[in-house]
Design an enzyme around this catalytic site. Structure first.
Site, PDB file in Angstrom:
ATOM      1  N   SER A 134       0.819  -1.219   0.000  1.00 44.71           N
ATOM      2  CA  SER A 134       0.000   0.000   0.000  1.00 44.71           C
ATOM      3  C   SER A 134       0.852   1.269   0.000  1.00 44.71           C
ATOM      4  O   SER A 134       1.777   1.407   0.816  1.00 44.71           O
ATOM      5  CB  SER A 134      -0.871  -0.031   1.261  1.00 44.71           C
ATOM      6  OG  SER A 134      -1.241   1.266   1.645  1.00 44.71           O
ATOM      7  N   GLY A 135       0.492   2.203  -0.879  1.00 43.69           N
ATOM      8  CA  GLY A 135       1.193   3.489  -0.893  1.00 43.69           C
ATOM      9  C   GLY A 135       0.966   4.245   0.402  1.00 43.69           C
ATOM     10  O   GLY A 135       1.896   4.852   0.962  1.00 43.69           O
ATOM     11  N   LEU A 136      -0.278   4.188   0.895  1.00 37.54           N
ATOM     12  CA  LEU A 136      -0.587   4.868   2.154  1.00 37.54           C
ATOM     13  C   LEU A 136       0.264   4.301   3.291  1.00 37.54           C
ATOM     14  O   LEU A 136       0.890   5.038   4.056  1.00 37.54           O
ATOM     15  CB  LEU A 136      -2.086   4.686   2.476  1.00 37.54           C
ATOM     16  CG  LEU A 136      -2.513   5.115   3.872  1.00 37.54           C
ATOM     17  CD1 LEU A 136      -2.368   6.618   4.055  1.00 37.54           C
ATOM     18  CD2 LEU A 136      -3.959   4.686   4.160  1.00 37.54           C
TER      19      LEU A 136
ATOM     20  N   ASP B 275       0.834  10.507   2.111  1.00 42.44           N
ATOM     21  CA  ASP B 275       0.564   9.674   0.931  1.00 42.44           C
ATOM     22  C   ASP B 275       0.410  10.581  -0.294  1.00 42.44           C
ATOM     23  O   ASP B 275      -0.608  10.570  -0.978  1.00 42.44           O
ATOM     24  CB  ASP B 275      -0.723   8.868   1.202  1.00 42.44           C
ATOM     25  CG  ASP B 275      -0.999   7.822   0.119  1.00 42.44           C
ATOM     26  OD1 ASP B 275      -0.090   7.532  -0.669  1.00 42.44           O
ATOM     27  OD2 ASP B 275      -2.133   7.316   0.081  1.00 42.44           O
TER      28      ASP B 275
ATOM     29  N   ASP C 216       0.908  -0.942  -5.015  1.00 47.41           N
ATOM     30  CA  ASP C 216       0.063   0.226  -5.241  1.00 47.41           C
ATOM     31  C   ASP C 216       1.003   1.284  -5.839  1.00 47.41           C
ATOM     32  O   ASP C 216       1.727   1.974  -5.127  1.00 47.41           O
ATOM     33  CB  ASP C 216      -0.499   0.660  -3.873  1.00 47.41           C
ATOM     34  CG  ASP C 216      -1.169   2.014  -3.923  1.00 47.41           C
ATOM     35  OD1 ASP C 216      -1.383   2.533  -5.042  1.00 47.41           O
ATOM     36  OD2 ASP C 216      -1.480   2.545  -2.839  1.00 47.41           O
TER      37      ASP C 216
ATOM     38  N   ASP D  83       0.501   4.078  -7.300  1.00 48.05           N
ATOM     39  CA  ASP D  83      -0.030   5.447  -7.429  1.00 48.05           C
ATOM     40  C   ASP D  83      -0.318   5.748  -8.909  1.00 48.05           C
ATOM     41  O   ASP D  83      -1.028   4.987  -9.540  1.00 48.05           O
ATOM     42  CB  ASP D  83       0.938   6.454  -6.802  1.00 48.05           C
ATOM     43  CG  ASP D  83       1.017   6.280  -5.286  1.00 48.05           C
ATOM     44  OD1 ASP D  83       0.099   5.657  -4.718  1.00 48.05           O
ATOM     45  OD2 ASP D  83       1.997   6.746  -4.674  1.00 48.05           O
TER      46      ASP D  83
ATOM     47  N   GLU E 213      -3.359   4.321 -10.749  1.00 40.36           N
ATOM     48  CA  GLU E 213      -4.650   5.013 -10.656  1.00 40.36           C
ATOM     49  C   GLU E 213      -4.658   6.217 -11.595  1.00 40.36           C
ATOM     50  O   GLU E 213      -3.608   6.842 -11.846  1.00 40.36           O
ATOM     51  CB  GLU E 213      -4.909   5.431  -9.205  1.00 40.36           C
ATOM     52  CG  GLU E 213      -3.903   6.387  -8.619  1.00 40.36           C
ATOM     53  CD  GLU E 213      -3.961   6.448  -7.087  1.00 40.36           C
ATOM     54  OE1 GLU E 213      -3.770   5.393  -6.443  1.00 40.36           O
ATOM     55  OE2 GLU E 213      -4.179   7.546  -6.547  1.00 40.36           O
TER      56      GLU E 213
ATOM     57  N   LYS F 280       0.028  12.508  -6.499  1.00 48.97           N
ATOM     58  CA  LYS F 280      -1.357  12.176  -6.141  1.00 48.97           C
ATOM     59  C   LYS F 280      -1.632  12.510  -4.674  1.00 48.97           C
ATOM     60  O   LYS F 280      -0.705  12.790  -3.883  1.00 48.97           O
ATOM     61  CB  LYS F 280      -1.657  10.702  -6.428  1.00 48.97           C
ATOM     62  CG  LYS F 280      -0.686   9.680  -5.875  1.00 48.97           C
ATOM     63  CD  LYS F 280      -0.654   9.490  -4.370  1.00 48.97           C
ATOM     64  CE  LYS F 280      -1.953   9.097  -3.744  1.00 48.97           C
ATOM     65  NZ  LYS F 280      -2.044   7.639  -3.465  1.00 48.97           N
TER      66      LYS F 280
ATOM     67  N   ASN G 186      -4.146  10.972  -1.286  1.00 51.50           N
ATOM     68  CA  ASN G 186      -4.926   9.805  -0.900  1.00 51.50           C
ATOM     69  C   ASN G 186      -6.398  10.033  -1.239  1.00 51.50           C
ATOM     70  O   ASN G 186      -6.920  11.137  -1.087  1.00 51.50           O
ATOM     71  CB  ASN G 186      -4.759   9.532   0.604  1.00 51.50           C
ATOM     72  CG  ASN G 186      -5.447   8.242   0.992  1.00 51.50           C
ATOM     73  OD1 ASN G 186      -6.638   8.229   1.300  1.00 51.50           O
ATOM     74  ND2 ASN G 186      -4.705   7.149   0.955  1.00 51.50           N
ATOM     75  N   SER G 187      -7.046   8.978  -1.672  1.00 53.23           N
ATOM     76  CA  SER G 187      -8.431   9.093  -2.152  1.00 53.23           C
ATOM     77  C   SER G 187      -9.407   9.547  -1.070  1.00 53.23           C
ATOM     78  O   SER G 187     -10.501  10.011  -1.377  1.00 53.23           O
ATOM     79  CB  SER G 187      -8.889   7.743  -2.700  1.00 53.23           C
ATOM     80  OG  SER G 187      -8.028   7.336  -3.718  1.00 53.23           O
TER      81      SER G 187
ATOM     82  N   ARG H 198      -6.723   1.405 -11.951  1.00 53.63           N
ATOM     83  CA  ARG H 198      -7.627   1.799 -10.861  1.00 53.63           C
ATOM     84  C   ARG H 198      -8.410   3.026 -11.303  1.00 53.63           C
ATOM     85  O   ARG H 198      -7.826   4.056 -11.661  1.00 53.63           O
ATOM     86  CB  ARG H 198      -6.802   2.080  -9.622  1.00 53.63           C
ATOM     87  CG  ARG H 198      -7.524   2.832  -8.525  1.00 53.63           C
ATOM     88  CD  ARG H 198      -6.693   2.732  -7.268  1.00 53.63           C
ATOM     89  NE  ARG H 198      -6.970   3.782  -6.320  1.00 53.63           N
ATOM     90  CZ  ARG H 198      -6.369   3.888  -5.152  1.00 53.63           C
ATOM     91  NH1 ARG H 198      -5.424   3.005  -4.805  1.00 53.63           N
ATOM     92  NH2 ARG H 198      -6.656   4.869  -4.334  1.00 53.63           N
TER      93      ARG H 198
ATOM     94  N   HIS I 293     -12.720   2.042  -7.164  1.00 52.88           N
ATOM     95  CA  HIS I 293     -12.585   2.537  -5.794  1.00 52.88           C
ATOM     96  C   HIS I 293     -13.773   3.420  -5.439  1.00 52.88           C
ATOM     97  O   HIS I 293     -14.316   4.124  -6.306  1.00 52.88           O
ATOM     98  CB  HIS I 293     -11.284   3.329  -5.663  1.00 52.88           C
ATOM     99  CG  HIS I 293     -10.753   3.350  -4.266  1.00 52.88           C
ATOM    100  ND1 HIS I 293     -11.238   2.558  -3.253  1.00 52.88           N
ATOM    101  CD2 HIS I 293      -9.745   4.079  -3.697  1.00 52.88           C
ATOM    102  CE1 HIS I 293     -10.574   2.789  -2.145  1.00 52.88           C
ATOM    103  NE2 HIS I 293      -9.656   3.720  -2.382  1.00 52.88           N
TER     104      HIS I 293
HETATM  105  C1  SPV Z   1      -3.443   2.535  -0.444  1.00 48.05           C
HETATM  106  O1  SPV Z   1      -3.529   1.574   0.300  1.00 48.05           O
HETATM  107  O2  SPV Z   1      -2.483   3.295  -0.451  1.00 48.05           O
HETATM  108  C2  SPV Z   1      -4.521   2.802  -1.381  1.00 48.05           C
HETATM  109  C3  SPV Z   1      -5.873   2.441  -1.043  1.00 48.05           C
HETATM  110  O3  SPV Z   1      -4.263   3.391  -2.389  1.00 48.05           O
HETATM  111  S1  SPV Z   1      -6.600   3.833  -0.395  1.00 48.05           S
HETATM  112  O4  SPV Z   1      -5.837   4.314   0.692  1.00 48.05           O
HETATM  113  O5  SPV Z   1      -7.924   3.388  -0.038  1.00 48.05           O
HETATM  114  O6  SPV Z   1      -6.674   4.829  -1.462  1.00 48.05           O
HETATM  115 MG    MG Z   2      -2.521   4.292  -2.431  1.00 49.15          MG
END
Ligand code: SPV
Ligand code: MG
Length: 553
Positions: free
Chosen positions: A52-54, A64, A91, A93, A120, A126, A128-129, A165, A196
């Site tokens: 996971s990027g986060l 993130d 992930d 990004d 994505e 980017k 975080n979503s 994504r 997502h």
């Molecule tokens: C991550 O885990 O970094 C994701 C998923 O991209 S989210 O945080 O839900 O965007």
């Molecule tokens: Mg991410």
């Protein structure tokens, strides 16, 4: 630190990831953010890892927002891949730039055994979503399709997966825009679509799945709609669920609680049992594999000998002196007997020392650098029962010795250099009048001819009394024996045999040696001439003091 217990699939990791995506079952992968969390996820039984990027940003302590560079992320992936065997889906990004950056990313991921990447359709850098999602600009569809194509064209492993994504629902667009984008990405060559959503319910995702109708594998990330029963996802024919951040979040909760508690209580006593033991850290790191490898490759066998010290008895002869400690803790020349012995062992490179304690075992706690095991039946049992307590510490190269021994360093050193599966040390000097205790007389195949190592002498028997039936003894066994791999096996088997004897509890080391000889096992004798002492009686304490000052014996 490859996980030796992990499923050793004959398929490559990318083929495993592909199989997860294409499986008719609903599959799951779990977030990890570094080597140890990846290993934990694998050990929990997950078939794949979401890098996971986060979470990777969070474990670096940054946002993130592409604050960690892509090479820093790839470096972390290398640790994660080294620690595991299951596939890792990065992930990625936005692909960290344009189509060209994407090409390079795919090549570097393949080189590091990463099975796939998810990109994505947002802009670099980017966000975080879940932070201001609907203010986030989306990528141009054609530009993003070019990135997918570039990625697919640059992979050399046909199973490497590229997942597109779709962030349209996050950015406040409707279902038709999400479908339009997904379709374009699918046509551009994406191996799966990740749809997502940031809603607390799965409605958007389920609507998308209905309309998508299995055109390609579909991946979801149920972070905000976490209460949705998994059966709902199965029914919607979702291919892969990503549990995207639970490892970093559990680490954060646990670390916060423990840090605050230790800070306020200023002690570790309340937390020690609630946190992973140090040995679990070692296990996850693969530390024990290194110990085995050292034996194989670093030729450390000779220096890695282990010592078992038998020190369970009180030493009644010392009366009040041993009211509060076992005799091995009596001070000799200002230092407990046992501390001296441990130093001797360490001086000869024997750093793994197991002490079998019994009487007042707690008094031994001050001796540093030893493992203590306890013979709880020390009152009613003898040396062999103590030795059996140390069995888990048996080693292919070990010295077993009494804890009340004092000896010149060369005795141990020469014993270590001596060839033979089992070697005992026998003192051929005529015992002086001052001899205390009940010596273990050794009967050997030949007397000591005083040549240092050239003699090939075997032990025939150890007896308590000066046993005339077996002739004059050739000396005294000093309470020190060395075993190697085969010898250790003989000794362990003999211990197993003797354990079934009704009088096992009363047996001492001589019975074990005699049993081995009786079985035809060859026990080699290493002769010495004085220069040792066992502390058995009050008088011995004075003699021991002299001994440590280099005066006698
Ligand atoms: C991550 O885990 O970094 C994701 C998923 O991209 S989210 O945080 O839900 O965007
Ligand atoms: Mg991410």
């Amino acid at each position: 630190m490859l996980n030796p217990e992990a499923p050793n699939s004959s398929h490559s990791r990318s083929a495993q990831l592909r199989a997860l995506l294409e499986s008719p079952e609903l599959e799951f992968i779990m977030e990890a953010h570094n080597g140890i969390s990846a290993r934990i996820v694998e050990e929990a039984g997950f078939k794949g890892i979401w890098a996971s990027g986060l979470a990777i940003s969070a474990q670096f302590g940054v946002r993130d927002n592409n604050e960690a560079s892509w090479t820093q992320v790839v470096e972390m992936l290398e640790f994660m891949a080294d620690a595991t065997r299951i596939p890792i889906l990065l992930d990625g990004d936005t692909g960290y730039g344009n189509f060209n950056n994407m090409r390079r990313l795919v090549r570097k991921l393949e080189q590091r055994n990463v099975a796939g990447v998810c990109i994505e359709d947002k802009l670099f850098p980017k966000s975080n979503s879940f932070i201001n999602g609907n203010h986030q600009p989306l990528a141009d569809v054609d530009e993003f399709c070019g990135k997918i194509k570039a990625g697919k064209d640059s992979q050399t492993d046909p199973d490497f997966r590229i997942i597109a994504r779709v962030e349209a629902l996050i950015a406040g667009w409707d279902l038709s825009e999400a479908l339009r984008r997904a379709d374009a990405y699918h046509r551009a060559g994406a191996d799966a679509i990740l749809i997502h959503s940031r809603l607390p319910r799965p409605d958007e995702v389920l609507a998308f799945a209905r309309e998508w109708a299995g055109r390609s594998p579909l991946v979801i990330v149920p972070t905000t709609y976490c209460s949705t029963p998994t059966a709902v996802f199965r029914k919607a024919k979702i291919s892969l669920v990503i549990w995207a951040n639970q490892m970093i979040r559990t680490a954060i909760s646990s670390m916060s609680v423990i840090a605050r508690e230790i800070r306020s209580s200023e002690t570790l006593v309340n937390v020690e049992d609630r946190i992973a033991p140090i040995r679990e850290v070692f296990r996850l790191q693969g530390a024990y594999e290194l110990v085995a490898a050292e034996h194989r490759y670093a030729n450390l066998g000779e220096q890695q000998a282990h010592a078992i010290v038998l020190a369970a008895t009180r030493g009644q002869e010392f009366a009040a002196l041993t009211d509060d400690r076992p005799k091995v803790m009596l001070p000799i020349g200002g230092q407990p007997l046992l501390a001296r012995l441990v130093n001797e062992l360490k001086n000869q490179g024997i750093n793994d020392v197991t002490v079998v304690a019994g009487y007042k075992a707690e008094a031994i706690a001050d001796i540093k650098g030893i493992e203590v095991v306890i013979n709880h039946d020390h009152d009613s049992t003898g040396e062999l029962a103590s030795l059996a307590c140390a069995r888990p510490s048996f080693h292919d190269d070990m010295v077993i010795l009494y804890g009340d021994l004092l000896f010149r360093s060369y005795i141990l050193k020469d014993l270590i250099d001596c060839e033979g599966e089992i070697v005992t040390v026998v003192d051929s000097a005529k015992p002086g009048a001052a001899i205390s205790g009940s010596p273990d007389y050794a009967h050997c195949s030949a007397p000591d001819d005083r040549s240092l190592f050239s003699q090939d002498v075997e032990l025939l028997r150890v007896s308590k009394a000066n046993n005339k039936k077996v002739g004059e003894p050739n000396g005294r066994w000093i309470g020190m024996v060395r075993t190697r791999k085969l010898g250790r096996q003989w000794l362990t088997d003999a211990l197993d045999d003797l354990m079934h004897y009704p009088d096992f509890g009363r047996m001492g080391m001589p019975e074990l040696l005699n049993h081995l000889v009786g079985q035809g096992k060859r026990i080699k004798v290493h002769y010495i001439n004085g220069h040792w002492l066992d502390v058995n009686a009050l008088d011995d304490i004075d003699r021991a003091g002299d001994f440590t000052h280099g005066k006698s014996t």
